[in-house]
Design a protein around this motif. Sequence first.
Motif, PDB file in Angstrom:
ATOM      1  N   LEU A 346       0.820  -1.208   0.000  1.00 39.16           N
ATOM      2  CA  LEU A 346       0.000   0.000   0.000  1.00 39.16           C
ATOM      3  C   LEU A 346       0.860   1.266   0.000  1.00 39.16           C
ATOM      4  O   LEU A 346       0.504   2.268  -0.627  1.00 39.16           O
ATOM      5  CB  LEU A 346      -0.926  -0.012   1.215  1.00 39.16           C
ATOM      6  N   GLU A 347       2.010   1.211   0.682  1.00 37.18           N
ATOM      7  CA  GLU A 347       2.852   2.404   0.765  1.00 37.18           C
ATOM      8  C   GLU A 347       3.490   2.779  -0.574  1.00 37.18           C
ATOM      9  O   GLU A 347       4.045   3.869  -0.717  1.00 37.18           O
ATOM     10  CB  GLU A 347       3.951   2.232   1.821  1.00 37.18           C
ATOM     11  N   SER A 354      -9.148  13.555  -9.432  1.00 39.28           N
ATOM     12  CA  SER A 354      -9.629  14.901  -9.797  1.00 39.28           C
ATOM     13  C   SER A 354      -8.523  15.947  -9.850  1.00 39.28           C
ATOM     14  O   SER A 354      -8.651  17.050  -9.316  1.00 39.28           O
ATOM     15  CB  SER A 354     -10.719  15.348  -8.806  1.00 39.28           C
ATOM     16  N   GLY A 355      -7.411  15.602 -10.487  1.00 37.38           N
ATOM     17  CA  GLY A 355      -6.336  16.561 -10.622  1.00 37.38           C
ATOM     18  C   GLY A 355      -5.493  16.743  -9.377  1.00 37.38           C
ATOM     19  O   GLY A 355      -4.694  17.681  -9.303  1.00 37.38           O
ATOM     20  N   LYS A 356      -5.647  15.877  -8.396  1.00 38.32           N
ATOM     21  CA  LYS A 356      -4.826  15.891  -7.191  1.00 38.32           C
ATOM     22  C   LYS A 356      -4.212  14.511  -6.999  1.00 38.32           C
ATOM     23  O   LYS A 356      -4.717  13.525  -7.523  1.00 38.32           O
ATOM     24  CB  LYS A 356      -5.663  16.270  -5.962  1.00 38.32           C
ATOM     25  N   VAL A 357      -3.109  14.465  -6.263  1.00 37.19           N
ATOM     26  CA  VAL A 357      -2.460  13.179  -6.018  1.00 37.19           C
ATOM     27  C   VAL A 357      -2.268  12.980  -4.517  1.00 37.19           C
ATOM     28  O   VAL A 357      -2.024  13.935  -3.777  1.00 37.19           O
ATOM     29  CB  VAL A 357      -1.105  13.071  -6.743  1.00 37.19           C
ATOM     30  N   PHE A 358      -2.362  11.721  -4.102  1.00 34.84           N
ATOM     31  CA  PHE A 358      -2.292  11.401  -2.682  1.00 34.84           C
ATOM     32  C   PHE A 358      -1.448  10.146  -2.488  1.00 34.84           C
ATOM     33  O   PHE A 358      -1.855   9.048  -2.873  1.00 34.84           O
ATOM     34  CB  PHE A 358      -3.697  11.164  -2.111  1.00 34.84           C
ATOM     35  N   SER A 359      -0.279  10.325  -1.915  1.00 28.82           N
ATOM     36  CA  SER A 359       0.551   9.168  -1.589  1.00 28.82           C
ATOM     37  C   SER A 359      -0.097   8.389  -0.451  1.00 28.82           C
ATOM     38  O   SER A 359      -0.646   8.974   0.488  1.00 28.82           O
ATOM     39  CB  SER A 359       1.945   9.622  -1.173  1.00 28.82           C
ATOM     40  N   LEU A 360      -0.039   7.063  -0.549  1.00 29.09           N
ATOM     41  CA  LEU A 360      -0.588   6.210   0.506  1.00 29.09           C
ATOM     42  C   LEU A 360       0.515   5.689   1.423  1.00 29.09           C
ATOM     43  O   LEU A 360       0.318   4.713   2.144  1.00 29.09           O
ATOM     44  CB  LEU A 360      -1.377   5.050  -0.110  1.00 29.09           C
ATOM     45  N   ALA A 361       1.655   6.349   1.407  1.00 37.65           N
ATOM     46  CA  ALA A 361       2.777   5.948   2.255  1.00 37.65           C
ATOM     47  C   ALA A 361       2.503   6.290   3.710  1.00 37.65           C
ATOM     48  O   ALA A 361       1.697   7.182   4.008  1.00 37.65           O
ATOM     49  CB  ALA A 361       4.053   6.640   1.775  1.00 37.65           C
ATOM     50  N   GLY A 363       2.498   7.980   7.200  1.00 36.46           N
ATOM     51  CA  GLY A 363       2.667   9.392   7.505  1.00 36.46           C
ATOM     52  C   GLY A 363       1.778  10.294   6.675  1.00 36.46           C
ATOM     53  O   GLY A 363       1.539  11.434   7.032  1.00 36.46           O
ATOM     54  N   CYS A 364       1.279   9.753   5.536  1.00 33.14           N
ATOM     55  CA  CYS A 364       0.377  10.535   4.676  1.00 33.14           C
ATOM     56  C   CYS A 364      -1.081  10.214   4.983  1.00 33.14           C
ATOM     57  O   CYS A 364      -1.946  11.086   4.915  1.00 33.14           O
ATOM     58  CB  CYS A 364       0.674  10.263   3.201  1.00 33.14           C
ATOM     59  N   THR A 365      -1.368   8.951   5.293  1.00 30.09           N
ATOM     60  CA  THR A 365      -2.728   8.521   5.602  1.00 30.09           C
ATOM     61  C   THR A 365      -2.896   8.397   7.124  1.00 30.09           C
ATOM     62  O   THR A 365      -1.941   8.548   7.879  1.00 30.09           O
ATOM     63  CB  THR A 365      -3.031   7.150   4.964  1.00 30.09           C
ATOM     64  N   LYS A 366      -4.107   8.074   7.534  1.00 29.49           N
ATOM     65  CA  LYS A 366      -4.358   7.820   8.956  1.00 29.49           C
ATOM     66  C   LYS A 366      -4.187   6.342   9.317  1.00 29.49           C
ATOM     67  O   LYS A 366      -4.496   5.924  10.436  1.00 29.49           O
ATOM     68  CB  LYS A 366      -5.760   8.295   9.341  1.00 29.49           C
ATOM     69  N   LEU A 367      -3.691   5.567   8.364  1.00 30.51           N
ATOM     70  CA  LEU A 367      -3.414   4.158   8.633  1.00 30.51           C
ATOM     71  C   LEU A 367      -2.227   4.034   9.587  1.00 30.51           C
ATOM     72  O   LEU A 367      -1.235   4.745   9.453  1.00 30.51           O
ATOM     73  CB  LEU A 367      -3.095   3.420   7.330  1.00 30.51           C
ATOM     74  N   LEU A 444      -8.314   8.610   4.348  1.00 28.10           N
ATOM     75  CA  LEU A 444      -8.213   9.680   5.340  1.00 28.10           C
ATOM     76  C   LEU A 444      -6.786  10.201   5.412  1.00 28.10           C
ATOM     77  O   LEU A 444      -5.835   9.428   5.479  1.00 28.10           O
ATOM     78  CB  LEU A 444      -8.658   9.175   6.716  1.00 28.10           C
ATOM     79  N   ARG A 445      -6.624  11.526   5.400  1.00 24.93           N
ATOM     80  CA  ARG A 445      -5.315  12.138   5.326  1.00 24.93           C
ATOM     81  C   ARG A 445      -4.868  12.719   6.664  1.00 24.93           C
ATOM     82  O   ARG A 445      -5.667  13.282   7.410  1.00 24.93           O
ATOM     83  CB  ARG A 445      -5.318  13.265   4.286  1.00 24.93           C
ATOM     84  N   LYS A 446      -3.588  12.567   6.942  1.00 23.59           N
ATOM     85  CA  LYS A 446      -3.019  13.193   8.133  1.00 23.59           C
ATOM     86  C   LYS A 446      -3.091  14.714   8.013  1.00 23.59           C
ATOM     87  O   LYS A 446      -3.407  15.416   8.963  1.00 23.59           O
ATOM     88  CB  LYS A 446      -1.562  12.754   8.290  1.00 23.59           C
ATOM     89  N   ASN A 447      -2.770  15.205   6.818  1.00 29.39           N
ATOM     90  CA  ASN A 447      -2.804  16.639   6.552  1.00 29.39           C
ATOM     91  C   ASN A 447      -4.204  17.019   6.076  1.00 29.39           C
ATOM     92  O   ASN A 447      -4.617  16.662   4.979  1.00 29.39           O
ATOM     93  CB  ASN A 447      -1.760  17.002   5.495  1.00 29.39           C
TER      94      ASN A 447
END
Length: 599
Positions: A346-347, A354-361, A363-367, A444-447
């Motif tokens: 997953l990391e 929608s024109g945005k990117v989200f790393s699943l590493a 520290g980026c997610t709430k996992l 879910l995002r940390k930021n």
Amino acid sequence: MYISNLKLWNFRKFGGNDFDLEKPHLNLNFNKGLNVLIGENDSGKSAILDAIKLVLKTHSYEWIKVQHEDFYNDSERLRIEILFKDLKDEEAAHFIEWLSEETYETEDGILINKPYLKINYDISRKIIDEYIAPTDITGGSGNIGNPLTAEAREYLKTTYLKPLRDAKSELIPKRNSRLAQILQSHETFINDEEHLLLSHFIKFNLDVENYFNGKDSEGNTIEDQNGLKLKEKLNKLVSSFNFDNMETKFSVGSNSLKSILETLGLNIVNETNPGLGTLNRLFMATELLHLNKNDWSGLRLGLIEELEAHLHPQAQMRVIESLQNEKEIQLILTTHSPNICSKIKLENLILCDSGKVFSLAPGCTKLNKKDYIFLEKFLDVTKSNLFFSKGVIFVEGWAEEILLPSLAAAMKKQRIINKTLTEAGISIVNIGNIGFTHYSKIFLRKNKNELINTPVAIITDSDVKRYKKIKDKDTDNYIKISDDEYKEKTKEKIAELSKILNDQNVKSFIAPEWTLEYSLFNSTSFKKEFCNTLKEVHPKIDINKAEKELAKKLIKSSLKKTEIAYILAQKLDEETITIEKDDVSIKYLTEAIRYVIND
């Protein structure tokens, strides 16, 4: 060295009305090894790869330049910035005048300096004149930097495999074939003037020439004189075209290592006519050979679009497992394959939306760490569909998974909503009573300044029993609890679950009754058909006591939920059930559907 970060301003769909160097429209960090870009069509995956190869260019010498279509809307300036880190000494030596340093503190508290390289490609255009100004690629720590030399840029070239690639064409003998390019740059063929293969080829070329002269390699006359006769006829024709005293000469090619390598093809032993899938895997293996060559002190980066092209699911899984084990090269891939996603950690995934990117590493997610371990085991092919949808519904069982598509279709037919789940691009993910938060935290995002827009609905039961089982001597007795007690417990449970599950774009939809089936029994839309179905599936029950019989089955876990849901779904498809808009018992289902399709 590897690409650590990519920033884009006004490139393709990554753009805006402002141009602020402190606020890029895309700011994406990459892993040192494998990076896989996922998401629905037109979400920006290819744009990211194109931006990288537009700046770095490719080893296959493709013609790449900025087009008007690369600018966001009517913007007159775009910028691409790439940051390289972890440069070895021999790599850093190529970029001395463009390097910068940053200070790190080791675990022992020692401060050390490490070099990094930042390069920029800042392009302007005039829309009225349809003119794009020529621009150099620059490097340095500032926003402008100094132009990179052609030699320095050679060490930044990347390997690129386009979507629907023609692997067969690249592996057959031809001028400037990709196979010849890879072999020519390999350390095996560096000594091109004294190479053993060259001496073999020169001898072979001489043998060919001798054959058309009717001789063997020793100069003796051979029995087969057909080659000589053919050449003599050709000489006469050439002479008749005013080539006096000129003699033809047959040869295989020029005596150079390059021409020799261009005569080579690559295939699989005992495969006379391999398919596209086999050739595609062979081609990718050849490109990895190029990226892993020992004498290369430049960037080792592979860009692959639609890794799954021409590969059946099992082959996809084998290939991605192999790529995940590559330690010395960086790979940035795109895919639309749930099979591939189910095998990737997953990391290593980067979600485009929608024109945005989200790393699943991390520290980026709430996992948390346990979530990553859990999902590596349970995020299978079916569940991986969630990465390619415009909305996700998490359910806890087969009954909901079977019923919801038919319910949404019936709602559209009855003009309650405008789209079915399929038309809206919604994935239903059955987690099998394992735990919603393991999956929902993917979104879910940390930021909180970089929230994912994908609507995520969680449909679950309140699981507050309407009946309780009491042993009365030797008889099991089932007693209905009071309305007040039931309502109070249900209210508390819904509040408890909502607090746990609701966060950012994730919203819970909780049954107002005990379970899905108990809600359907109390539904003004479903009650009649549900009771008929209950009797059909469980013919021995007393239908005059349907509620109690249902409660007994639920408590004993003997209710055939899947079979009941299947029959009710058929009835919805056949339009024998009318969905009432004010049906409170199934409102949690209809509202969940409305939420994910944005209706």
